[in-house]
Design a protein around this motif. Structure first.
Motif, short mmCIF file in Angstrom:
data_model
loop_
_atom_site.label_atom_id
_atom_site.label_comp_id
_atom_site.label_asym_id
_atom_site.label_seq_id
_atom_site.Cartn_x
_atom_site.Cartn_y
_atom_site.Cartn_z
N MET A 139 0.73 -1.10 -0.20
CA MET A 139 0.19 0.15 -0.47
C MET A 139 1.19 1.01 0.18
O MET A 139 2.06 1.49 0.63
CB MET A 139 -0.59 0.22 0.94
CG MET A 139 -1.50 -0.92 1.42
SD MET A 139 -3.11 -1.66 3.11
CE MET A 139 -3.51 0.21 2.91
N MET A 140 0.53 2.42 -0.93
CA MET A 140 1.31 3.37 -0.85
C MET A 140 0.20 4.72 0.33
O MET A 140 -0.76 3.92 0.61
CB MET A 140 1.07 4.42 -2.03
CG MET A 140 1.84 5.65 -2.06
SD MET A 140 1.62 5.69 -3.64
CE MET A 140 0.19 6.48 -4.35
N HIS A 146 -4.03 11.35 -2.27
CA HIS A 146 -5.03 12.55 -2.16
C HIS A 146 -4.53 13.64 -3.20
O HIS A 146 -5.09 14.47 -4.27
CB HIS A 146 -4.47 13.33 -0.74
CG HIS A 146 -5.36 12.51 0.15
ND1 HIS A 146 -6.73 12.47 0.50
CD2 HIS A 146 -5.49 12.19 1.79
CE1 HIS A 146 -7.28 12.45 1.45
NE2 HIS A 146 -6.18 12.19 2.25
N ILE A 147 -3.02 13.51 -3.45
CA ILE A 147 -2.19 14.49 -3.80
C ILE A 147 -2.61 14.05 -6.06
O ILE A 147 -3.12 15.07 -7.03
CB ILE A 147 -1.00 14.51 -4.45
CG1 ILE A 147 -0.64 15.11 -2.92
CG2 ILE A 147 -0.83 14.85 -4.94
CD1 ILE A 147 1.40 14.79 -2.30
N ILE A 148 -2.72 12.19 -5.79
CA ILE A 148 -3.00 12.04 -7.27
C ILE A 148 -4.34 12.28 -7.87
O ILE A 148 -4.60 13.05 -8.85
CB ILE A 148 -2.48 10.51 -7.43
CG1 ILE A 148 -1.22 10.77 -7.77
CG2 ILE A 148 -3.20 9.81 -8.89
CD1 ILE A 148 -1.09 8.63 -7.06
N VAL A 149 -5.18 12.60 -6.91
CA VAL A 149 -7.12 12.30 -6.99
C VAL A 149 -6.54 13.60 -6.99
O VAL A 149 -7.59 14.08 -8.11
CB VAL A 149 -7.88 12.11 -6.17
CG1 VAL A 149 -9.39 12.81 -5.13
CG2 VAL A 149 -7.98 10.39 -5.75
N GLN A 161 -13.70 5.93 -5.98
CA GLN A 161 -12.62 5.40 -4.49
C GLN A 161 -13.56 3.98 -5.08
O GLN A 161 -14.97 3.65 -4.13
CB GLN A 161 -12.49 5.99 -4.07
CG GLN A 161 -11.35 4.92 -2.84
CD GLN A 161 -11.35 5.29 -1.90
OE1 GLN A 161 -11.47 7.06 -1.08
NE2 GLN A 161 -10.31 4.80 -1.20
N VAL A 162 -13.40 2.53 -5.25
CA VAL A 162 -13.50 1.27 -4.68
C VAL A 162 -13.06 0.00 -3.35
O VAL A 162 -12.03 0.54 -3.72
CB VAL A 162 -14.32 0.13 -6.26
CG1 VAL A 162 -14.74 0.97 -6.97
CG2 VAL A 162 -12.52 0.39 -6.54
N GLY A 163 -13.62 0.07 -2.62
CA GLY A 163 -12.83 -1.03 -2.04
C GLY A 163 -13.66 -1.36 -0.71
O GLY A 163 -15.09 -1.34 -0.66
N GLY A 164 -13.28 -1.62 0.50
CA GLY A 164 -13.77 -2.40 1.51
C GLY A 164 -14.05 -1.13 2.13
O GLY A 164 -13.76 -0.66 2.15
N ILE A 170 -10.21 8.75 0.74
CA ILE A 170 -9.48 9.41 -0.30
C ILE A 170 -10.28 11.32 -0.69
O ILE A 170 -11.57 10.81 -1.41
CB ILE A 170 -8.09 9.40 -1.50
CG1 ILE A 170 -7.27 7.59 -1.32
CG2 ILE A 170 -7.64 9.42 -1.94
CD1 ILE A 170 -6.33 7.59 -0.66
N ARG A 171 -9.46 11.85 -0.20
CA ARG A 171 -10.16 12.99 -0.41
C ARG A 171 -10.62 13.40 -1.77
O ARG A 171 -9.69 13.80 -2.72
CB ARG A 171 -9.52 14.28 0.36
CG ARG A 171 -10.51 15.75 -0.05
CD ARG A 171 -9.90 17.08 1.22
NE ARG A 171 -8.10 17.13 0.51
CZ ARG A 171 -6.81 17.03 0.40
NH1 ARG A 171 -6.90 16.71 2.28
NH2 ARG A 171 -5.75 17.06 0.52
N GLY A 172 -11.62 14.08 -2.47
CA GLY A 172 -12.05 14.42 -3.72
C GLY A 172 -12.52 13.34 -4.19
O GLY A 172 -13.04 13.65 -5.54
#
Length: 285
Positions: A139-140, A146-149, A161-164, A170-172
């Motif tokens: 994991m990163m 946040h920066i990437i998004v 964002q998908v997941g559990g 992640i903001r945004g």
């Protein structure tokens, strides 16, 4: 595979391993015409309902011939150039397959899934991201996400964002965390333009949906797990004193543990600008 004795499969591993298993037994069925019996596991049964290679899903008798998809315990896994998918193929008697396209049986989406998909505010360009892995070492740091998004949003992308349920939002990003089943995630990814993810189930699901993906690898090898139509980026591990003691054939006990380098671990060496630049080059083609 030509034996008349029923062969029972005991599915093991993560959800990505189950997608590889589904693919392998379909190819074995196509080649040998023999169906398998599946040991019932509530977490995995949903993937094999209606599978052409499955005769029944139930409880094997005490004297059953049982096969596992435990490719990581096979001698071939010691060679990092042997792809995990190909080792699973070999377990089920397939030695001559050069395709890495994954398989799940076709099924109609249910009402709940259709309603969910219709109510997502899709953008002109939609990027699905996934933050988590069953192994913290893959994991990163969420700040980098946040920066990437933020940079993707500035390029007029819609980020999903998908997941559990326990993943960090992640903001945004438009969050579907904890509100989807694994099969629903597979259906949702059919509607996105790009997936950005570490080496996890979402990476395999992106391949199943035949979608381009930027797959982020750190302690695991893209040569072992990566797919042909994905951009596989490998983190810089050159200065890691734990490089031979992290994840791999002989150190599986570390899978659920944190990297001892904490925030300096390899997955945090990725350049957010490079990831976004690659994403935009894919989206603008």
């Amino acid at each position: 595979m030509n034996s008349e004795t029923p062969i029972w499969i005991d599915p093991v591993g993560g959800l990505g391993d189950i997608l590889m298993l589904s693919t392998a037994i379909k190819k074995a069925y196509d080649k040998y015409g023999k169906k398998f019996h599946m040991s019932r596991r509530s977490h995995y049964t949903q993937f094999f309902v209606g599978h052409p290679a499955i005769e029944e899903i139930g409880n094997p008798p005490e004297d059953a011939d049982i096969v596992c998809n435990d490719y990581w315990s096979r001698p071939d896994f010691n060679n990092p150039n042997n792809k995990a998918l190909n080792i699973v193929f070999k377990i089920f008697g397939i030695d001559d397959c050069d395709s890495d396209q994954l398989y799940l049986p076709n099924r109609a989406t249910d009402v709940a899934t259709d309603l969910l998909i219709k109510n997502i505010p899709w953008g002109q360009k939609t990027v699905a991201i996934s933050f988590s892995s069953e192994s913290p070492r893959k994991m990163m740091h969420p700040i980098k996400w946040h920066i990437i998004v933020e940079k993707l949003l500035a390029q007029q992308c819609f980020v999903l964002q998908v997941g559990g349920y326990g993943d960090i939002p992640i903001r945004g990003a438009y969050s579907l965390l904890g509100v989807t089943t694994p099969l629903q995630i597979c259906d949702i990814l059919k509607h996105v333009d790009l997936v950005i993810t570490p080496d996890n189930f979402i990476m395999h699901a992106a391949k199943l949906a035949n979608k381009p993906a930027i797959a982020l690898f750190g302690p695991t090898e893209p040569e072992r797990y990566g797919y042909q139509n994905h951009i596989c980026l490998r983190a810089d591990r050159s200065n890691c004193e734990f490089v031979n003691e992290c994840l791999g054939p002989h150190v599986s006990d570390n899978y659920a543990t944190q990297c001892p380098k904490n925030e300096d671990h390899c997955m945090n060496s990725f350049d957010e600008n490079k990831i976004v630049d690659i994403a935009m080059s894919i989206l603008t083609k």
